[in-house]
Motif scaffolding. Structure first.
Motif, mmCIF file in Angstrom:
data_model
loop_
_atom_site.group_PDB
_atom_site.id
_atom_site.type_symbol
_atom_site.label_atom_id
_atom_site.label_comp_id
_atom_site.label_asym_id
_atom_site.label_seq_id
_atom_site.Cartn_x
_atom_site.Cartn_y
_atom_site.Cartn_z
ATOM 1 N N ASP A 184 0.799 -1.210 0.000
ATOM 2 C CA ASP A 184 0.000 0.000 0.000
ATOM 3 C C ASP A 184 0.840 1.272 0.000
ATOM 4 O OD1 ASP A 184 0.886 -0.607 2.525
ATOM 5 O OD2 ASP A 184 -1.008 -0.221 3.543
ATOM 6 N N ARG A 185 1.929 1.283 0.772
ATOM 7 C CA ARG A 185 2.791 2.472 0.832
ATOM 8 C C ARG A 185 4.243 2.043 0.913
ATOM 9 N NH1 ARG A 185 -1.563 3.203 3.896
ATOM 10 N NH2 ARG A 185 -2.942 4.955 3.393
ATOM 11 N N LEU A 186 5.076 2.796 0.219
ATOM 12 C CA LEU A 186 6.513 2.536 0.239
ATOM 13 C C LEU A 186 7.239 3.792 0.704
ATOM 14 C CD1 LEU A 186 6.772 0.629 -3.132
ATOM 15 C CD2 LEU A 186 7.470 -0.304 -0.927
ATOM 16 N N TYR A 187 8.116 3.621 1.663
ATOM 17 C CA TYR A 187 8.838 4.753 2.238
ATOM 18 C C TYR A 187 10.321 4.693 1.864
ATOM 19 C CZ TYR A 187 4.667 5.516 5.080
ATOM 20 O OH TYR A 187 3.378 5.749 5.493
ATOM 21 N N GLU A 188 10.964 5.843 1.912
ATOM 22 C CA GLU A 188 12.399 5.946 1.636
ATOM 23 C C GLU A 188 13.181 5.616 2.902
ATOM 24 O OE1 GLU A 188 13.737 6.418 -1.247
ATOM 25 O OE2 GLU A 188 11.896 6.908 -2.351
ATOM 26 N N ALA A 189 14.258 4.856 2.751
ATOM 27 C CA ALA A 189 15.059 4.440 3.901
ATOM 28 C C ALA A 189 15.589 5.636 4.687
ATOM 29 C CB ALA A 189 16.217 3.562 3.433
ATOM 30 N N ALA A 190 16.018 6.677 3.994
ATOM 31 C CA ALA A 190 16.585 7.850 4.667
ATOM 32 C C ALA A 190 15.564 8.490 5.603
ATOM 33 C CB ALA A 190 17.071 8.858 3.635
ATOM 34 N N PRO B 34 -0.038 6.851 8.363
ATOM 35 C CA PRO B 34 -0.846 5.679 7.979
ATOM 36 C C PRO B 34 -0.407 4.399 8.682
ATOM 37 C CG PRO B 34 -0.267 6.970 6.046
ATOM 38 C CD PRO B 34 0.530 7.514 7.180
ATOM 39 N N VAL B 35 0.893 4.232 8.861
ATOM 40 C CA VAL B 35 1.395 3.035 9.545
ATOM 41 C C VAL B 35 1.023 3.082 11.026
ATOM 42 C CG1 VAL B 35 3.429 1.636 10.055
ATOM 43 C CG2 VAL B 35 3.284 2.866 7.890
ATOM 44 N N LYS B 36 1.113 4.259 11.619
ATOM 45 C CA LYS B 36 0.716 4.405 13.025
ATOM 46 C C LYS B 36 -0.755 4.056 13.214
ATOM 47 C CE LYS B 36 4.135 7.984 14.132
ATOM 48 N NZ LYS B 36 4.347 9.399 14.529
ATOM 49 N N MET B 37 -1.581 4.494 12.279
ATOM 50 C CA MET B 37 -3.007 4.186 12.369
ATOM 51 C C MET B 37 -3.256 2.688 12.215
ATOM 52 S SD MET B 37 -4.798 6.708 13.194
ATOM 53 C CE MET B 37 -6.357 5.869 12.928
#
Length: 265
Positions: free
Chosen positions: A201-207, A230-233
Protein backbone atom coordinates in the motif's frame (compact mmCIF):
# COMPACT_ATOMS: atom_id res chain seq x y z
CA UNK A 1 37.27 5.30 22.37
CA UNK A 2 33.58 6.04 21.82
CA UNK A 3 32.03 3.97 19.07
CA UNK A 4 28.79 3.02 17.38
CA UNK A 5 28.21 -0.49 16.06
CA UNK A 6 25.88 -1.13 13.13
CA UNK A 7 25.11 -4.63 11.85
CA UNK A 8 23.75 -5.18 8.36
CA UNK A 9 25.69 -2.06 7.40
CA UNK A 10 26.46 -2.94 3.78
CA UNK A 11 23.05 -1.96 2.38
CA UNK A 12 19.54 -0.72 3.04
CA UNK A 13 18.61 0.56 6.47
CA UNK A 14 21.92 -0.40 8.06
CA UNK A 15 23.86 1.63 5.54
CA UNK A 16 21.56 4.60 6.12
CA UNK A 17 22.14 4.42 9.87
CA UNK A 18 25.89 4.70 9.28
CA UNK A 19 25.28 7.82 7.19
CA UNK A 20 23.00 9.54 9.69
CA UNK A 21 23.88 8.53 13.23
CA UNK A 22 26.52 11.22 13.80
CA UNK A 23 23.75 13.84 13.85
CA UNK A 24 22.53 12.30 17.13
CA UNK A 25 25.54 10.78 18.88
CA UNK A 26 29.20 11.75 19.02
CA UNK A 27 31.53 8.83 18.39
CA UNK A 28 35.15 8.45 17.33
CA UNK A 29 34.47 5.49 15.06
CA UNK A 30 31.67 3.39 13.59
CA UNK A 31 32.15 -0.35 13.45
CA UNK A 32 30.21 -1.42 10.37
CA UNK A 33 29.45 -5.15 10.37
CA UNK A 34 28.36 -7.07 7.27
CA UNK A 35 29.53 -9.79 4.87
CA UNK A 36 30.49 -7.65 1.85
CA UNK A 37 33.84 -5.97 2.31
CA UNK A 38 33.60 -3.85 -0.87
CA UNK A 39 30.32 -2.32 0.27
CA UNK A 40 31.73 -1.61 3.73
CA UNK A 41 34.85 0.00 2.25
CA UNK A 42 32.63 2.26 0.15
CA UNK A 43 30.94 3.46 3.35
CA UNK A 44 34.14 5.20 4.42
CA UNK A 45 33.46 7.93 1.87
CA UNK A 46 29.81 8.28 2.88
CA UNK A 47 30.04 8.56 6.66
CA UNK A 48 30.99 11.80 8.44
CA UNK A 49 33.10 9.89 11.01
CA UNK A 50 35.69 7.14 10.50
CA UNK A 51 34.28 3.72 9.62
CA UNK A 52 35.95 0.46 10.57
CA UNK A 53 34.74 -2.35 8.29
CA UNK A 54 34.19 -5.55 10.26
CA UNK A 55 33.60 -8.29 7.69
CA UNK A 56 31.59 -11.04 9.36
CA UNK A 57 28.66 -13.32 8.61
CA UNK A 58 26.37 -13.24 11.65
CA UNK A 59 24.87 -16.57 10.62
CA UNK A 60 28.16 -18.19 11.64
CA UNK A 61 28.77 -18.67 15.36
CA UNK A 62 32.49 -18.06 14.93
CA UNK A 63 31.64 -14.44 14.07
CA UNK A 64 30.47 -13.82 17.61
CA UNK A 65 33.73 -15.20 18.97
CA UNK A 66 35.57 -12.70 16.79
CA UNK A 67 33.37 -9.84 18.00
CA UNK A 68 33.89 -10.88 21.61
CA UNK A 69 37.68 -10.91 21.15
CA UNK A 70 37.59 -7.56 19.35
CA UNK A 71 35.62 -5.98 22.18
CA UNK A 72 37.88 -7.46 24.86
CA UNK A 73 40.96 -6.18 23.01
CA UNK A 74 39.72 -2.68 22.19
CA UNK A 75 37.62 -2.07 25.34
CA UNK A 76 35.46 0.54 23.57
CA UNK A 77 32.78 2.75 25.05
CA UNK A 78 29.78 1.71 22.95
CA UNK A 79 27.46 4.70 22.72
CA UNK A 80 25.10 3.17 20.17
CA UNK A 81 24.30 -0.32 18.89
CA UNK A 82 22.08 -0.68 15.84
CA UNK A 83 21.04 -4.24 15.04
CA UNK A 84 19.94 -3.88 11.42
CA UNK A 85 20.98 -7.28 10.04
CA UNK A 86 18.10 -9.46 8.90
CA UNK A 87 16.17 -10.83 5.95
CA UNK A 88 12.70 -12.06 5.01
CA UNK A 89 11.00 -14.39 2.56
CA UNK A 90 7.65 -13.98 0.82
CA UNK A 91 5.43 -16.82 -0.35
CA UNK A 92 3.79 -20.02 0.89
CA UNK A 93 5.61 -21.77 3.71
CA UNK A 94 6.54 -24.83 1.64
CA UNK A 95 8.49 -22.72 -0.89
CA UNK A 96 11.06 -21.89 1.76
CA UNK A 97 13.18 -24.74 3.04
CA UNK A 98 13.26 -25.57 6.72
CA UNK A 99 16.93 -24.62 6.67
CA UNK A 100 16.16 -21.19 5.23
CA UNK A 101 13.42 -20.59 7.79
CA UNK A 102 15.90 -21.45 10.53
CA UNK A 103 18.46 -19.10 9.01
CA UNK A 104 15.85 -16.36 9.19
CA UNK A 105 15.28 -17.07 12.86
CA UNK A 106 19.03 -17.23 13.52
CA UNK A 107 19.76 -13.86 11.91
CA UNK A 108 16.64 -11.91 12.84
CA UNK A 109 16.43 -13.17 16.43
CA UNK A 110 19.50 -15.06 17.64
CA UNK A 111 22.12 -12.74 16.13
CA UNK A 112 20.27 -9.68 17.41
CA UNK A 113 20.12 -11.15 20.91
CA UNK A 114 23.76 -12.21 20.95
CA UNK A 115 25.00 -8.85 19.65
CA UNK A 116 22.93 -7.05 22.28
CA UNK A 117 24.30 -9.23 25.07
CA UNK A 118 27.90 -8.91 23.88
CA UNK A 119 27.71 -5.12 23.72
CA UNK A 120 25.91 -4.30 26.99
CA UNK A 121 29.02 -4.77 29.20
CA UNK A 122 30.75 -2.05 27.16
CA UNK A 123 27.92 0.46 27.51
CA UNK A 124 27.68 3.32 29.98
CA UNK A 125 24.65 5.27 31.24
CA UNK A 126 23.36 7.26 28.28
CA UNK A 127 24.09 4.54 25.74
CA UNK A 128 21.40 3.45 23.27
CA UNK A 129 20.35 0.26 21.48
CA UNK A 130 18.15 0.30 18.39
CA UNK A 131 16.71 -3.04 17.28
CA UNK A 132 15.46 -2.90 13.69
CA UNK A 133 12.03 -4.48 13.72
CA UNK A 134 9.00 -4.35 11.41
CA UNK A 135 5.33 -3.48 11.18
CA UNK A 136 4.90 -7.27 10.90
CA UNK A 137 5.65 -7.53 14.63
CA UNK A 138 2.14 -6.39 15.56
CA UNK A 139 0.13 -9.03 13.67
CA UNK A 140 0.38 -12.53 12.16
CA UNK A 141 1.16 -12.24 8.43
CA UNK A 142 0.30 -15.24 6.23
CA UNK A 143 2.82 -15.82 3.43
CA UNK A 144 5.39 -13.81 5.38
CA UNK A 145 4.86 -16.19 8.25
CA UNK A 146 8.30 -16.88 9.70
CA UNK A 147 9.60 -13.37 9.07
CA UNK A 148 6.62 -11.84 10.87
CA UNK A 149 7.08 -14.23 13.79
CA UNK A 150 10.76 -13.27 14.14
CA UNK A 151 9.78 -9.61 14.27
CA UNK A 152 7.20 -10.28 17.00
CA UNK A 153 10.11 -11.68 19.01
CA UNK A 154 12.19 -8.56 18.38
CA UNK A 155 9.42 -6.25 19.58
CA UNK A 156 8.80 -8.20 22.77
CA UNK A 157 12.51 -8.61 23.47
CA UNK A 158 13.26 -4.92 22.90
CA UNK A 159 10.48 -3.68 25.14
CA UNK A 160 11.39 -6.03 27.98
CA UNK A 161 15.12 -5.26 27.71
CA UNK A 162 14.35 -1.54 27.78
CA UNK A 163 12.76 -2.02 31.20
CA UNK A 164 15.56 -4.26 32.47
CA UNK A 165 18.32 -1.89 31.37
CA UNK A 166 16.62 1.27 32.62
CA UNK A 167 18.44 1.04 35.95
CA UNK A 168 21.74 0.99 34.05
CA UNK A 169 20.75 4.11 32.11
CA UNK A 170 20.77 2.22 28.79
CA UNK A 171 17.85 2.82 26.47
CA UNK A 172 16.49 0.15 24.09
CA UNK A 173 13.99 0.85 21.32
CA UNK A 174 12.48 -1.24 18.55
CA UNK A 175 12.04 0.45 15.18
CA UNK A 176 8.97 -0.81 13.31
CA UNK A 177 8.76 0.51 9.75
CA UNK A 178 6.25 -0.45 7.11
CA UNK A 179 7.42 -1.14 3.55
CA UNK A 180 10.76 0.52 2.82
CA UNK A 181 12.55 0.68 -0.55
CA UNK A 182 15.67 -1.41 0.08
CA UNK A 183 17.40 -4.57 -1.14
CA UNK A 184 15.17 -6.50 1.27
CA UNK A 185 12.67 -7.07 -1.54
CA UNK A 186 15.18 -8.65 -3.91
CA UNK A 187 15.78 -11.48 -1.46
CA UNK A 188 12.21 -11.70 -0.23
CA UNK A 189 10.68 -12.19 -3.69
CA UNK A 190 12.84 -15.21 -4.53
CA UNK A 191 10.29 -17.57 -2.97
CA UNK A 192 7.22 -15.65 -4.16
CA UNK A 193 6.80 -17.26 -7.59
CA UNK A 194 3.00 -17.44 -7.39
CA UNK A 195 2.74 -13.85 -6.13
CA UNK A 196 1.11 -14.69 -2.82
CA UNK A 197 2.47 -11.29 -1.76
CA UNK A 198 2.07 -8.70 -4.48
CA UNK A 199 0.40 -5.57 -3.11
CA UNK A 200 2.18 -2.88 -1.08
CA UNK A 201 0.00 0.00 0.00
CA UNK A 202 2.79 2.47 0.83
CA UNK A 203 6.51 2.54 0.24
CA UNK A 204 8.84 4.75 2.24
CA UNK A 205 12.40 5.95 1.64
CA UNK A 206 15.06 4.44 3.90
CA UNK A 207 16.58 7.85 4.67
CA UNK A 208 13.26 9.17 5.98
CA UNK A 209 12.52 6.10 8.09
CA UNK A 210 16.00 6.09 9.65
CA UNK A 211 15.74 9.81 10.45
CA UNK A 212 12.49 9.16 12.32
CA UNK A 213 14.01 6.20 14.15
CA UNK A 214 17.04 8.12 15.36
CA UNK A 215 14.88 11.06 16.39
CA UNK A 216 12.60 8.80 18.41
CA UNK A 217 15.55 7.01 19.99
CA UNK A 218 17.25 10.19 21.18
CA UNK A 219 14.43 12.73 21.51
CA UNK A 220 11.54 10.67 22.94
CA UNK A 221 10.87 7.98 25.51
CA UNK A 222 9.14 5.61 23.08
CA UNK A 223 9.94 1.91 23.26
CA UNK A 224 9.07 1.50 19.57
CA UNK A 225 9.33 3.86 16.61
CA UNK A 226 6.80 3.94 13.77
CA UNK A 227 7.33 6.10 10.69
CA UNK A 228 4.34 7.55 8.87
CA UNK A 229 0.84 8.43 10.08
CA UNK A 230 -0.85 5.68 7.98
CA UNK A 231 1.39 3.03 9.54
CA UNK A 232 0.72 4.41 13.02
CA UNK A 233 -3.01 4.19 12.37
CA UNK A 234 -2.64 0.61 11.15
CA UNK A 235 -0.83 -0.37 14.34
CA UNK A 236 -3.52 1.32 16.42
CA UNK A 237 -6.32 -0.50 14.60
CA UNK A 238 -4.54 -3.86 14.76
CA UNK A 239 -4.67 -3.58 18.54
CA UNK A 240 -8.46 -3.22 18.43
CA UNK A 241 -9.43 -5.74 15.75
CA UNK A 242 -9.20 -9.54 16.28
CA UNK A 243 -6.22 -10.96 14.44
CA UNK A 244 -8.39 -13.28 12.36
CA UNK A 245 -9.97 -10.21 10.75
CA UNK A 246 -6.60 -8.52 10.33
CA UNK A 247 -5.34 -11.56 8.44
CA UNK A 248 -8.48 -11.57 6.27
CA UNK A 249 -7.84 -7.94 5.32
CA UNK A 250 -4.22 -8.68 4.50
CA UNK A 251 -5.11 -11.65 2.30
CA UNK A 252 -7.78 -9.65 0.46
CA UNK A 253 -5.24 -6.90 -0.23
CA UNK A 254 -2.97 -9.41 -1.93
CA UNK A 255 -5.71 -10.14 -4.48
CA UNK A 256 -5.38 -6.62 -5.86
CA UNK A 257 -3.46 -5.80 -9.02
CA UNK A 258 0.27 -6.14 -8.65
CA UNK A 259 2.07 -2.95 -7.67
CA UNK A 260 5.49 -4.51 -7.08
CA UNK A 261 6.96 -3.83 -10.52
CA UNK A 262 9.58 -1.38 -9.30
CA UNK A 263 10.62 -3.71 -6.47
CA UNK A 264 11.40 -6.81 -8.53
CA UNK A 265 14.56 -6.20 -10.53
Amino acid sequence: MKIAIVTGASSGMGREFVRQLSAYVQVDEIWAIARRQDALEALKAEAPVPVRPVVLDLLKSVSFDKIRILLETEQPDIRLLVNAAGFGKFGAYHKTSIEEDCRMIDLNCKALLVMTRLCIPYMQPGSHILELDSLSAFQPVPYITTYGATKAFVLSYSRAMNRELKEKGIRVMAMNPGWVKTEFFRHAFQSNSDSEVQYFDRLYEAADVVKTGLHDLYRTKKDCSIHGFPVKMQVFLVKLVPHRFVMDIWLNQQKKAKNNKDLVK
